[in-house]
Write an enzyme that holds these catalytic residues in place. Structure first.
Site, PDB file in Angstrom:
ATOM      1  N   HIS A   1       0.757  -1.210  -0.085  1.00  0.00           N
ATOM      2  CA  HIS A   1      -0.104   0.105  -0.012  1.00  0.00           C
ATOM      3  C   HIS A   1       0.911   1.244  -0.048  1.00  0.00           C
ATOM      4  CE1 HIS A   1      -0.053   1.109   4.453  1.00  0.00           C
ATOM      5  NE2 HIS A   1       0.481   0.155   4.649  1.00  0.00           N
TER       6      HIS A   1
ATOM      7  N   CYS B   1       3.401  17.320  21.384  1.00  0.00           N
ATOM      8  CA  CYS B   1       3.479  16.595  22.534  1.00  0.00           C
ATOM      9  C   CYS B   1       4.452  15.888  22.948  1.00  0.00           C
ATOM     10  CB  CYS B   1       2.230  15.760  22.557  1.00  0.00           C
ATOM     11  SG  CYS B   1       0.757  16.325  21.629  1.00  0.00           S
TER      12      CYS B   1
HETATM   13  N1  PLP Z   1       7.759   0.459   8.347  1.00  0.00           N
HETATM   14  C1  PLP Z   1       7.560   1.786   7.751  1.00  0.00           C
HETATM   15  C2  PLP Z   1       9.001   2.230   7.555  1.00  0.00           C
HETATM   16  C3  PLP Z   1       6.314   2.138   7.644  1.00  0.00           C
HETATM   17  O1  PLP Z   1       6.244   3.537   7.012  1.00  0.00           O
HETATM   18  C4  PLP Z   1       5.366   1.422   7.936  1.00  0.00           C
HETATM   19  C5  PLP Z   1       3.852   2.160   7.746  1.00  0.00           C
HETATM   20  O2  PLP Z   1       3.429   2.930   8.066  1.00  0.00           O
HETATM   21  C6  PLP Z   1       5.500   0.159   8.191  1.00  0.00           C
HETATM   22  C7  PLP Z   1       6.752  -0.273   8.669  1.00  0.00           C
HETATM   23  C8  PLP Z   1       4.281  -0.838   8.444  1.00  0.00           C
HETATM   24  O3  PLP Z   1       3.712  -1.208   7.357  1.00  0.00           O
HETATM   25  P1  PLP Z   1       2.132  -1.795   7.302  1.00  0.00           P
HETATM   26  O4  PLP Z   1       1.199  -0.606   7.279  1.00  0.00           O
HETATM   27  O5  PLP Z   1       2.243  -2.504   5.972  1.00  0.00           O
HETATM   28  O6  PLP Z   1       2.006  -2.705   8.451  1.00  0.00           O
END
Ligand code: PLP
Length: 375
Positions: free
Chosen positions: A202, A326
């Protein structure tokens, strides 16, 4: 005003072509890929063709790609299964990793499975690799290193070649969270000195709820999910055929258009950066071409004019995200905290191929209005 979406590091809009390719596997060819009959075989063929497609784009063996449900699962699998499977006793990571790595590393530590060290980072969020070398030198048992390819909040990159070389020198297992780089940069795993990488569809215009973990061949990992022989015993559970097909097509489209899309997206980032700097913003993280071209994180001093900026942008129909002012534990960003920027108003703008210069201009006008209105 038409909504503006500048939160592509959080998730991206699915590409129409991806959706079209997925639909037949939801509507007609919905067989279970483990079933021996014709509809099952159609599903199996789709899964294995997709695996080969992804492997060929990343230049690795298809068997080293394990499909998972997301980037978070991939990171959990990498850390948990390497610690138990390879018998590692020490995890080295950094305080700016995504929570799926940080929290998992902490859980492993608190459950007594591994000791935990953090590589020092500087005020741009860059991991200090001399420190990594020292931590590995001092380590008693075998270590696992988890350092992300590029940070999702600041766009700060890792010197992957050097980090990998240090890990090899100390026989440490090296996992890199590549969720923000796969589908945005050409990646050649035959040249990249890593043992495992994670990715999530995604983030590159594929569907949500599908990702993969690359595991270098020969690494003796144990499965995280058990209860079936799927994914060569590495991840039990019926494969998400339509999404796997979608992820492979999304990566294929991305790889075909890396040069064009990155050029376009970089121009948008630079144009907005110029406007924001004029308005008094300072860039968080590394501020040069090596940073992610998809991410622009800026800070404003906390004043009456900036305090409610995020909320006002939201009310105006603009999707961005913020490392808020925050303090940690109250919903603030651990990354902003780690780079010493948590006292400011931090806003992350993140871009994709679907954004346009006209949108950037509209956002610029809106920001100008919001900032001057309140002064
Ligand atoms: N690692 C990083 C650097 C991300 O930006 C994200 C998503 O925000 C993830 C891991 C987690 O991915 P997922 O949303 O497919 O669990």
């Amino acid at each position: 005003m038409k909504n503006l979406y500048f939160d592509n590091a959080a998730t991206t809009r699915i590409d129409e072509r991806v959706l079209e390719t997925m639909l037949p596997y939801l509507k007609e060819s919905y067989g279970n890929p483990s079933s021996a009959h014709g509809m099952g075989r159609t599903g199996r063929l789709a899964v294995e063709t997709s695996r080969r497609k992804i492997a060929s784009i990343l230049n690795c063996h298809p068997n080293s790609i394990v499909f998972t449900s997301c980037g978070t699962e991939s990171a959990n699998m990498a850390l948990r299964c390497a610690v138990t499977g390879v018998r590692l006793s020490h995890v080295v990571t950094s305080r700016t990793e995504h929570a799926c790595v940080l929290q998992t590393a902490r859980n492993l530590h608190f459950s007594g499975k591994a000791s935990l060290s953090y590589v020092a980072i500087n005020d741009q969020g860059t991991a200090q690799l001399t420190d990594l070398n020292e931590l590995l030198e001092k380590s008693h048992g075998r270590s696992m290193v988890a350092l992300m390819h590029a940070n999702n909040e600041t766009g700060t990159p890792l010197n992957m070649a050097l980090a990998g070389e240090i890990c090899r020198r100390h026989k440490a297992i090296f996992f890199s969270d590549c969720v923000q780089t796969v589908g945005h940069y050409p990646i050649d795993l035959s040249q990249m000195p890593v043992d495992m990488i994670s990715a999530s569809a995604h983030k590159f215009h594929g569907p949500k709820g599908i990702g993969f973990l690359y595991i270098r061949e020969g690494l003796p990992l144990q499965a995280l999910l058990t209860g079936g022989s799927h994914e060569r015993n590495m991840r039990a559970g019926t494969e998400n055929v339509a999404s796997i097909v979608g992820m492979a097509i999304a990566l294929e489209i991305a790889a075909r258009n890396y040069a064009e899309d990155s050029k376009h997206t970089r121009q948008l980032k630079l144009a907005l950066k110029e406007k924001l700097i004029e308005a008094g913003a300072v860039v968080n993280g590394v501020d040069n071409d090596s940073a992610l071209y998809t991410v622009l994180n800026v800070r404003f001093p906390k004043t009456q004019a900036t305090e409610n900026l995020l909320l006002e942008l939201d009310m105006a129909g603009v999707a961005v995200s913020g490392g808020s002012a925050c303090s940690a534990g109250k919903g603030g960003s651990h990354v902003m905290e780690a780079i010493g920027a948590s006292d400011a108003i931090n806003i992350r703008f993140s871009f994709s191929k679907y954004n346009t210069m006209e949108e950037v201009n509209r956002l610029g006008v809106l920001l100008e209005e919001l900032l001057t209105l309140q002064i």
